[in-house]
Design a protein around this motif. Structure first.
Motif, mmCIF file in Angstrom:
data_model
loop_
_atom_site.group_PDB
_atom_site.id
_atom_site.type_symbol
_atom_site.label_atom_id
_atom_site.label_comp_id
_atom_site.label_asym_id
_atom_site.label_seq_id
_atom_site.Cartn_x
_atom_site.Cartn_y
_atom_site.Cartn_z
ATOM 1 N N GLU A 1 0.837 -1.198 0.000
ATOM 2 C CA GLU A 1 0.000 0.000 0.000
ATOM 3 C C GLU A 1 0.884 1.266 0.000
ATOM 4 O OE1 GLU A 1 -2.283 0.605 3.606
ATOM 5 O OE2 GLU A 1 -3.956 1.391 2.434
ATOM 6 N N ASN A 2 1.931 1.248 0.835
ATOM 7 C CA ASN A 2 2.857 2.395 0.837
ATOM 8 C C ASN A 2 3.424 2.634 -0.556
ATOM 9 O OD1 ASN A 2 2.605 2.738 3.590
ATOM 10 N ND2 ASN A 2 4.429 1.542 4.097
ATOM 11 N N ILE A 3 3.813 1.547 -1.228
ATOM 12 C CA ILE A 3 4.392 1.693 -2.563
ATOM 13 C C ILE A 3 3.344 2.266 -3.520
ATOM 14 C CG2 ILE A 3 5.430 0.467 -4.515
ATOM 15 C CD1 ILE A 3 6.495 -1.583 -2.461
ATOM 16 N N ALA A 4 2.121 1.747 -3.417
ATOM 17 C CA ALA A 4 1.047 2.245 -4.294
ATOM 18 C C ALA A 4 0.832 3.746 -4.070
ATOM 19 C CB ALA A 4 -0.243 1.469 -4.046
ATOM 20 N N GLU A 5 0.868 4.175 -2.801
ATOM 21 C CA GLU A 5 0.712 5.613 -2.498
ATOM 22 C C GLU A 5 1.824 6.429 -3.160
ATOM 23 O OE1 GLU A 5 0.670 5.878 1.759
ATOM 24 O OE2 GLU A 5 -1.319 4.985 1.930
ATOM 25 N N ARG A 6 3.040 5.895 -3.083
ATOM 26 C CA ARG A 6 4.189 6.572 -3.708
ATOM 27 C C ARG A 6 4.020 6.644 -5.221
ATOM 28 N NH1 ARG A 6 7.984 9.377 -0.794
ATOM 29 N NH2 ARG A 6 7.480 8.767 1.307
ATOM 30 N N VAL A 7 3.535 5.554 -5.807
ATOM 31 C CA VAL A 7 3.360 5.517 -7.265
ATOM 32 C C VAL A 7 2.305 6.543 -7.680
ATOM 33 C CG1 VAL A 7 2.523 4.084 -9.188
ATOM 34 C CG2 VAL A 7 4.168 3.145 -7.547
ATOM 35 N N ILE A 8 1.228 6.640 -6.895
ATOM 36 C CA ILE A 8 0.182 7.619 -7.198
ATOM 37 C C ILE A 8 0.763 9.043 -7.133
ATOM 38 C CG2 ILE A 8 -1.990 8.639 -6.365
ATOM 39 C CD1 ILE A 8 -2.692 5.761 -5.330
ATOM 40 N N TYR A 9 1.586 9.277 -6.132
ATOM 41 C CA TYR A 9 2.205 10.601 -5.984
ATOM 42 C C TYR A 9 3.105 10.899 -7.181
ATOM 43 C CZ TYR A 9 4.595 14.495 -3.661
ATOM 44 O OH TYR A 9 5.098 15.721 -3.327
ATOM 45 N N TRP A 10 3.879 9.912 -7.569
ATOM 46 C CA TRP A 10 4.779 10.078 -8.716
ATOM 47 C C TRP A 10 3.980 10.395 -9.984
ATOM 48 C CZ3 TRP A 10 5.881 5.242 -11.901
ATOM 49 C CH2 TRP A 10 6.583 5.556 -13.064
ATOM 50 N N LEU A 11 2.882 9.655 -10.219
ATOM 51 C CA LEU A 11 2.142 9.789 -11.474
ATOM 52 C C LEU A 11 1.226 11.014 -11.495
ATOM 53 C CD1 LEU A 11 1.163 6.054 -12.136
ATOM 54 C CD2 LEU A 11 2.944 7.382 -13.300
ATOM 55 N N THR A 12 0.714 11.420 -10.321
ATOM 56 C CA THR A 12 -0.299 12.481 -10.319
ATOM 57 C C THR A 12 0.096 13.694 -9.488
ATOM 58 O OG1 THR A 12 -1.418 11.709 -8.314
ATOM 59 C CG2 THR A 12 -2.086 10.690 -10.395
ATOM 60 N N GLY A 13 1.141 13.566 -8.659
ATOM 61 C CA GLY A 13 1.506 14.671 -7.761
ATOM 62 C C GLY A 13 0.583 14.762 -6.555
ATOM 63 N N GLU A 14 -0.343 13.788 -6.469
ATOM 64 C CA GLU A 14 -1.366 13.826 -5.422
ATOM 65 C C GLU A 14 -0.870 13.058 -4.197
ATOM 66 O OE1 GLU A 14 -5.491 11.352 -5.168
ATOM 67 O OE2 GLU A 14 -4.955 12.215 -7.114
ATOM 68 N N VAL A 15 -0.859 13.752 -3.050
ATOM 69 C CA VAL A 15 -0.447 13.063 -1.823
ATOM 70 C C VAL A 15 -1.613 12.239 -1.338
ATOM 71 C CG1 VAL A 15 0.281 13.284 0.580
ATOM 72 C CG2 VAL A 15 1.136 14.879 -1.125
ATOM 73 N N TYR A 16 -1.470 10.937 -1.372
ATOM 74 C CA TYR A 16 -2.530 10.091 -0.863
ATOM 75 C C TYR A 16 -2.021 9.297 0.319
ATOM 76 C CZ TYR A 16 -6.395 7.026 -0.285
ATOM 77 O OH TYR A 16 -7.447 6.377 0.273
ATOM 78 N N LYS A 17 -2.598 9.547 1.484
ATOM 79 C CA LYS A 17 -2.257 8.757 2.663
ATOM 80 C C LYS A 17 -3.491 7.929 3.001
ATOM 81 C CE LYS A 17 1.740 9.187 4.928
ATOM 82 N NZ LYS A 17 2.464 8.035 5.462
ATOM 83 N N ALA A 18 -3.326 6.627 3.039
ATOM 84 C CA ALA A 18 -4.454 5.774 3.423
ATOM 85 C C ALA A 18 -4.921 6.205 4.808
ATOM 86 C CB ALA A 18 -4.045 4.322 3.429
ATOM 87 N N PRO A 19 -6.231 6.270 5.016
ATOM 88 C CA PRO A 19 -6.788 6.832 6.244
ATOM 89 C C PRO A 19 -6.174 6.220 7.507
ATOM 90 C CG PRO A 19 -8.533 5.898 4.835
ATOM 91 C CD PRO A 19 -7.256 5.793 4.090
ATOM 92 N N GLU A 20 -6.187 4.919 7.631
ATOM 93 C CA GLU A 20 -5.631 4.327 8.851
ATOM 94 C C GLU A 20 -5.307 2.864 8.598
ATOM 95 O OE1 GLU A 20 -3.776 4.016 11.843
ATOM 96 O OE2 GLU A 20 -4.715 5.984 11.723
ATOM 97 N N ASP A 21 -4.111 2.476 8.947
ATOM 98 C CA ASP A 21 -3.739 1.072 8.809
ATOM 99 C C ASP A 21 -4.313 0.269 9.967
ATOM 100 O OD1 ASP A 21 -2.278 1.696 6.614
ATOM 101 O OD2 ASP A 21 -0.374 1.838 7.665
ATOM 102 N N VAL A 22 -4.786 -0.911 9.645
ATOM 103 C CA VAL A 22 -5.021 -1.892 10.700
ATOM 104 C C VAL A 22 -3.658 -2.205 11.278
ATOM 105 C CG1 VAL A 22 -5.612 -4.282 11.152
ATOM 106 C CG2 VAL A 22 -6.949 -2.984 9.501
ATOM 107 N N TYR A 23 -3.568 -2.451 12.547
ATOM 108 C CA TYR A 23 -2.251 -2.886 13.016
ATOM 109 C C TYR A 23 -2.394 -3.981 14.040
ATOM 110 C CZ TYR A 23 -2.055 -1.041 17.732
ATOM 111 O OH TYR A 23 -2.238 -0.820 19.060
#
Lengths: 220, 220
Positions: free
Chosen positions: A198-220
């Protein structure tokens, strides 16, 4: 100059995808080792983790060399930083696949608590996430990278399910506690592996769109 | 030019140390919240995690700006990459301090299973590790960074101790299982927090000495 830089950047991406594909193999084989109580297969996964660790250092050094040689501008730097950060998450994802294999080794010594259903389902979802992630990177497809985030929600749901089930086992028969705790640890390894994807996917989205996407909350 | 670059690099280090000091506060307050069943304090820790997340993005963008503006050579890049990688670990370390606080909130709703001894000891050791790490960075002291790795072995030892103790509780009285599992999760959060500090110490050693040090094996 631009052409040489593009070649170098593509090579960084390709090496990262190779690392992702190794982690995918490890995840699939660790799951098979768990289900089939296959010790040799589990040991193979542990060995592959060394390759992943070596690749991380290699690609990171390549990234530094690209910056030093080509002095890229901010948007190219953004891609290089995406790679650098993704490498860390990939390396950790590989660690968790290895941990599943290590626990498969432990569990193979005794008869299973029950037939595993939800755990291999988690493993299967994770390999699907990695396929989607690889495609999203190769085809610069931000929508597909967003799908990876949704897929992780499903993995988290399966994690909750396994955990609840194992707690029931433990409460009904305290003799199952040790084995159930090991299975909980397997579930958690899968869940953490998903978080790193998921972290990698967020980074890829940022790279492709410039959009900072942080998943709301991780289960832990 | 060199002077401006040195100023920029020092600023990166200072911002990173500020982030470390925030995570240290969070860890100490989360431990106090756990021991004192102090819900307000626990909520304060959860709020601070947002600051840590914001700092990560800010410093990362500063690092990119430094590269774009100063086009540093390989040895300066190595420091910038150390910072970038350490930021990820710091952010995760903050997440684990927050998870301890979240579990402290949960646990504060009911009488404790027992008086906590080993868990606060883990928290105390972690804040000591962060003090040593901050000093190692500020004084460029690789030997002190190596001490941090040893300190993490002690945290891992305490983790094993708590886990064994909690399993005994669960086996003797299955009604304690839910609470014991939450306490195990607290112990694991501390242990993982320590692993992230260990990762940072390894990076600092690499930065100061060029020596690749990988801790032999993490407890997990």
């Amino acid at each position: 100059m631009r052409e040489a830089l593009d070649r170098a950047l593509n090579q960084l991406l390709e090496e990262s995808l190779r690392m992702l594909s190794l982690v995918r193999e490890m995840t699939q084989e660790a799951t098979e080792a768990l289900v089939q109580a296959d010790r040799a297969k589990a040991q193979g996964v542990v060995a592959k983790d060394k390759e992943v660790d070596a690749l991380e250092l290699k690609v990171e050094n390549q990234a530094i060399a690209v910056i030093a040689r080509h002095q890229p501008v901010a948007s190219d730097l953004r891609l290089i930083f995406t790679v650098i950060k993704a490498l860390t998450d990939l390396e950790r994802a590989g660690d968790y696949a290895m941990h599943v294999a290590e626990d498969a080794l432990l569990l193979a010594q005794e008869p299973p608590l029950k037939r595993y259903v939800t755990l291999p389902e988690m493993g299967r979802r994770l390999t699907e996430m990695m396929d989607a992630l690889a495609k999203a990177v190769a085809e610069r497809d931000a929508a597909l990278a967003r799908r990876v985030l949704e897929m992780d929600d499903q993995v988290d749901g399966l994690y909750e399910e396994v955990t609840r089930e194992l707690i029931t086992y433990m409460m009904e028969d305290p003799r199952t506690i040790t084995k159930a705790l090991t299975l909980m640890r397997v579930a958690r390894s899968y869940e953490r592996l998903g978080d790193h994807l998921e972290n990698i996917a967020e980074r890829v989205i940022y790279w492709l769109t410039g959009e900072v996407y942080k998943a709301p909350e991780d289960v832990y």
